[in-house]
Write a protein that holds these residues in place. Structure first.
Motif, PDB file in Angstrom:
ATOM      1  N   PRO A 185     -18.778   9.316 -47.065  1.00 56.16           N
ATOM      2  CA  PRO A 185     -18.456   8.224 -48.007  1.00 56.16           C
ATOM      3  C   PRO A 185     -17.430   7.232 -47.475  1.00 56.16           C
ATOM      4  O   PRO A 185     -17.600   6.013 -47.616  1.00 56.16           O
ATOM      5  N   ALA A 186     -16.367   7.716 -46.865  1.00 54.44           N
ATOM      6  CA  ALA A 186     -15.368   6.799 -46.306  1.00 54.44           C
ATOM      7  C   ALA A 186     -15.942   6.026 -45.121  1.00 54.44           C
ATOM      8  O   ALA A 186     -15.636   4.835 -44.932  1.00 54.44           O
ATOM      9  N   LEU A 187     -16.795   6.666 -44.335  1.00 55.19           N
ATOM     10  CA  LEU A 187     -17.378   6.006 -43.172  1.00 55.19           C
ATOM     11  C   LEU A 187     -18.368   4.925 -43.597  1.00 55.19           C
ATOM     12  O   LEU A 187     -18.495   3.890 -42.926  1.00 55.19           O
ATOM     13  N   ARG A 188     -19.069   5.153 -44.713  1.00 53.11           N
ATOM     14  CA  ARG A 188     -19.996   4.134 -45.213  1.00 53.11           C
ATOM     15  C   ARG A 188     -19.272   2.833 -45.544  1.00 53.11           C
ATOM     16  O   ARG A 188     -19.817   1.741 -45.361  1.00 53.11           O
ATOM     17  N   GLN A 189     -18.046   2.942 -46.040  1.00 51.27           N
ATOM     18  CA  GLN A 189     -17.291   1.734 -46.361  1.00 51.27           C
ATOM     19  C   GLN A 189     -17.033   0.902 -45.111  1.00 51.27           C
ATOM     20  O   GLN A 189     -17.097  -0.332 -45.143  1.00 51.27           O
ATOM     21  N   LEU A 190     -16.756   1.558 -44.001  1.00 53.98           N
ATOM     22  CA  LEU A 190     -16.527   0.846 -42.749  1.00 53.98           C
ATOM     23  C   LEU A 190     -17.812   0.196 -42.255  1.00 53.98           C
ATOM     24  O   LEU A 190     -17.801  -0.953 -41.797  1.00 53.98           O
ATOM     25  N   VAL A 191     -18.909   0.931 -42.331  1.00 47.52           N
ATOM     26  CA  VAL A 191     -20.198   0.377 -41.920  1.00 47.52           C
ATOM     27  C   VAL A 191     -20.505  -0.883 -42.723  1.00 47.52           C
ATOM     28  O   VAL A 191     -20.882  -1.929 -42.176  1.00 47.52           O
ATOM     29  N   ALA A 192     -20.347  -0.808 -44.038  1.00 42.06           N
ATOM     30  CA  ALA A 192     -20.650  -1.957 -44.891  1.00 42.06           C
ATOM     31  C   ALA A 192     -19.725  -3.130 -44.605  1.00 42.06           C
ATOM     32  O   ALA A 192     -20.152  -4.300 -44.605  1.00 42.06           O
ATOM     33  N   ALA A 193     -18.462  -2.859 -44.349  1.00 37.59           N
ATOM     34  CA  ALA A 193     -17.503  -3.934 -44.106  1.00 37.59           C
ATOM     35  C   ALA A 193     -17.884  -4.767 -42.889  1.00 37.59           C
ATOM     36  O   ALA A 193     -17.663  -5.989 -42.862  1.00 37.59           O
ATOM     37  N   TYR A 194     -18.457  -4.136 -41.883  1.00 37.03           N
ATOM     38  CA  TYR A 194     -18.834  -4.853 -40.667  1.00 37.03           C
ATOM     39  C   TYR A 194     -20.271  -5.359 -40.697  1.00 37.03           C
ATOM     40  O   TYR A 194     -20.540  -6.517 -40.370  1.00 37.03           O
ATOM     41  N   LEU A 195     -21.206  -4.502 -41.071  1.00 39.61           N
ATOM     42  CA  LEU A 195     -22.612  -4.842 -40.894  1.00 39.61           C
ATOM     43  C   LEU A 195     -23.160  -5.800 -41.942  1.00 39.61           C
ATOM     44  O   LEU A 195     -24.321  -6.211 -41.858  1.00 39.61           O
ATOM     45  N   THR A 196     -22.345  -6.180 -42.935  1.00 40.56           N
ATOM     46  CA  THR A 196     -22.739  -7.253 -43.843  1.00 40.56           C
ATOM     47  C   THR A 196     -22.279  -8.621 -43.337  1.00 40.56           C
ATOM     48  O   THR A 196     -22.671  -9.646 -43.896  1.00 40.56           O
ATOM     49  N   VAL A 197     -21.447  -8.646 -42.307  1.00 42.36           N
ATOM     50  CA  VAL A 197     -21.053  -9.910 -41.668  1.00 42.36           C
ATOM     51  C   VAL A 197     -22.265 -10.448 -40.907  1.00 42.36           C
ATOM     52  O   VAL A 197     -22.946  -9.696 -40.200  1.00 42.36           O
ATOM     53  N   PRO A 198     -22.593 -11.747 -41.038  1.00 42.78           N
ATOM     54  CA  PRO A 198     -23.844 -12.265 -40.476  1.00 42.78           C
ATOM     55  C   PRO A 198     -24.093 -11.941 -39.011  1.00 42.78           C
ATOM     56  O   PRO A 198     -25.216 -11.583 -38.633  1.00 42.78           O
ATOM     57  N   VAL A 199     -23.071 -12.045 -38.146  1.00 44.59           N
ATOM     58  CA  VAL A 199     -23.320 -11.802 -36.720  1.00 44.59           C
ATOM     59  C   VAL A 199     -23.727 -10.354 -36.463  1.00 44.59           C
ATOM     60  O   VAL A 199     -24.574 -10.075 -35.598  1.00 44.59           O
ATOM     61  N   TYR A 200     -23.143  -9.424 -37.209  1.00 46.53           N
ATOM     62  CA  TYR A 200     -23.512  -8.016 -37.021  1.00 46.53           C
ATOM     63  C   TYR A 200     -24.849  -7.705 -37.688  1.00 46.53           C
ATOM     64  O   TYR A 200     -25.616  -6.867 -37.198  1.00 46.53           O
ATOM     65  N   ARG A 201     -25.139  -8.362 -38.800  1.00 51.94           N
ATOM     66  CA  ARG A 201     -26.458  -8.183 -39.419  1.00 51.94           C
ATOM     67  C   ARG A 201     -27.553  -8.614 -38.442  1.00 51.94           C
ATOM     68  O   ARG A 201     -28.533  -7.889 -38.240  1.00 51.94           O
ATOM     69  N   GLN A 202     -27.395  -9.777 -37.820  1.00 50.09           N
ATOM     70  CA  GLN A 202     -28.398 -10.249 -36.863  1.00 50.09           C
ATOM     71  C   GLN A 202     -28.520  -9.302 -35.669  1.00 50.09           C
ATOM     72  O   GLN A 202     -29.627  -9.063 -35.162  1.00 50.09           O
ATOM     73  N   PHE A 203     -27.391  -8.770 -35.239  1.00 52.14           N
ATOM     74  CA  PHE A 203     -27.382  -7.818 -34.126  1.00 52.14           C
ATOM     75  C   PHE A 203     -28.229  -6.598 -34.456  1.00 52.14           C
ATOM     76  O   PHE A 203     -29.067  -6.160 -33.651  1.00 52.14           O
ATOM     77  N   HIS A 204     -28.040  -6.050 -35.646  1.00 52.46           N
ATOM     78  CA  HIS A 204     -28.764  -4.824 -35.989  1.00 52.46           C
ATOM     79  C   HIS A 204     -30.217  -5.075 -36.361  1.00 52.46           C
ATOM     80  O   HIS A 204     -31.052  -4.170 -36.206  1.00 52.46           O
ATOM     81  N   VAL A 205     -30.534  -6.264 -36.784  1.00 53.31           N
ATOM     82  CA  VAL A 205     -31.951  -6.619 -36.916  1.00 53.31           C
ATOM     83  C   VAL A 205     -32.585  -6.600 -35.526  1.00 53.31           C
ATOM     84  O   VAL A 205     -33.671  -6.037 -35.328  1.00 53.31           O
ATOM     85  N   TRP A 206     -31.905  -7.200 -34.554  1.00 50.67           N
ATOM     86  CA  TRP A 206     -32.424  -7.201 -33.184  1.00 50.67           C
ATOM     87  C   TRP A 206     -32.550  -5.782 -32.637  1.00 50.67           C
ATOM     88  O   TRP A 206     -33.510  -5.462 -31.924  1.00 50.67           O
ATOM     89  N   LEU A 207     -31.618  -4.922 -32.976  1.00 48.36           N
ATOM     90  CA  LEU A 207     -31.661  -3.538 -32.486  1.00 48.36           C
ATOM     91  C   LEU A 207     -32.733  -2.701 -33.182  1.00 48.36           C
ATOM     92  O   LEU A 207     -32.999  -1.575 -32.756  1.00 48.36           O
ATOM     93  N   GLY A 208     -33.320  -3.221 -34.254  1.00 53.39           N
ATOM     94  CA  GLY A 208     -34.404  -2.507 -34.923  1.00 53.39           C
ATOM     95  C   GLY A 208     -33.999  -1.780 -36.193  1.00 53.39           C
ATOM     96  O   GLY A 208     -34.768  -0.935 -36.677  1.00 53.39           O
ATOM     97  N   ARG A 209     -32.849  -2.121 -36.793  1.00 48.97           N
ATOM     98  CA  ARG A 209     -32.399  -1.419 -37.998  1.00 48.97           C
ATOM     99  C   ARG A 209     -32.647  -2.227 -39.281  1.00 48.97           C
ATOM    100  O   ARG A 209     -32.054  -1.939 -40.317  1.00 48.97           O
TER     101      ARG A 209
END
Length: 314
Positions: free
Chosen positions: A214-238
């Protein structure tokens, strides 16, 4: 190791750096987001001669070109041969939302900054209109027998290729060991000998991964909702795996966004578990081509000393 360490007061940082060196850590790396800036912790660490110092990263937008050259040169002079300048675009959130600077032409800004800094560190007088900024009549007043190496933070192909071609290495963030197999060929094609640095979030606990997530999910959300990281993970296949998080986040449903992050994404992107499991997880990054793993410790308070000691090389 990333500094400052969580919960460690800045006045105690020099002593902690001595402890890190005693334990076999070779580098300390700073970051620059909402807490400390990227330079002062490194200045405090510079008194420990056994450690290399690195910034991961200083944004290319939030300091002007000349001030960035002065800042880097000052630290390089304070720690001769031990400072590595890590640069990157940062994100629109940090650059525009927090610092009121237009986040425009990020690729060009990084390219121009690297080329400007090479010339500045060499002592050249610079009077030029670069595509993304103009410098008139600047000459760096700090003599540098050994200019600092320049690393570029990169996520997707064009910037990865720029790092391999123009810089001394690349800085990676928020990727799994297997993702390195997708990312690194873009660097190696242009820089076969480039150093590959990765900031890796690490949380040492008793091995109950379900309780830790649960605590780790908060960190994931804090970063991967930022547009540059969202685009990165789309490219990576997520894209499919993270679509639920992104949809809930955009709808303002923070709780739903956290619940939508799959366990496997948390476990892929954050090294966590017992000390032995964490060391094994870090080794996987090395096995997939990371030459300098930089630990970003999530333990805090009284747990920091035990975690640092547990993660040190046996």
């Amino acid at each position: 190791m990333t500094i400052p360490l969580p919960g460690v007061p800045l006045p105690e940082l020099p002593a902690w750096c001595g402890r890190l060196a005693d334990l076999g850590f070779t580098d300390v790396w700073s970051s620059e987001a909402t807490a400390t800036d990227g330079i002062i912790p490194l200045a405090l660490a510079a008194a420990e001669p056994r450690l290399r110092l690195g910034s991961a990263i200083l944004p290319v937008y939030t300091r002007g070109p000349a001030l960035l050259a002065q800042t880097a040169a000052t630290l390089a002079a304070a720690a001769p041969g031990r400072f590595v300048l890590g640069l990157g675009t940062s994100s629109n959130v940090i650059v525009s939302n927090w610092n009121s600077v237009p986040f425009t032409r990020p690729y060009q800004r990084v390219l121009d900054t690297v080329r400007f800094l090479r010339r500045a560190f060499a002592g050249e007088k610079i009077n030029e209109e670069f595509p993304s900024f103009t410098v008139r009549g600047f000459r760096l007043g700090v003599a540098l027998p050994t200019p600092p190496k320049i690393m570029v933070a990169a996520l997707r192909p064009r910037m990865l290729e720029l790092a391999g071609r123009e810089a001394d290495g690349v800085i990676l963030n928020w990727l799994s060991p297997d993702d390195c197999d997708t990312v690194l060929p873009h660097v190696r094609e242009h820089g076969p000998d480039a150093e590959v640095i990765a900031r890796i979030f690490v949380y040492v606990h008793d091995g109950d991964r379900e309780r830790a997530r649960p605590a780790l999910r908060q960190l994931v959300a804090a970063y991967l909702t930022v547009p540059v990281y969202r685009q990165f993970h789309v490219w990576l296949g997520r894209e499919a795996a993270l679509a639920g998080m992104w949809e809930a986040w955009e709808a303002g449903d923070r709780r739903g966004a956290l619940a939508a992050i799959p366990d496997e994404v948390v476990d892929d992107l954050i090294v966590h578990g017992t000390a032995e499991q964490c060391r094994a997880g870090l080794q996987r990054y090395v096995d997939h081509g990371i030459t300098t793993p930089v630990l970003a410790l999530m333990n805090s308070g009284p747990d920091v000393a035990d975690a640092v000691s547990a993660l040190a090389a046996p």
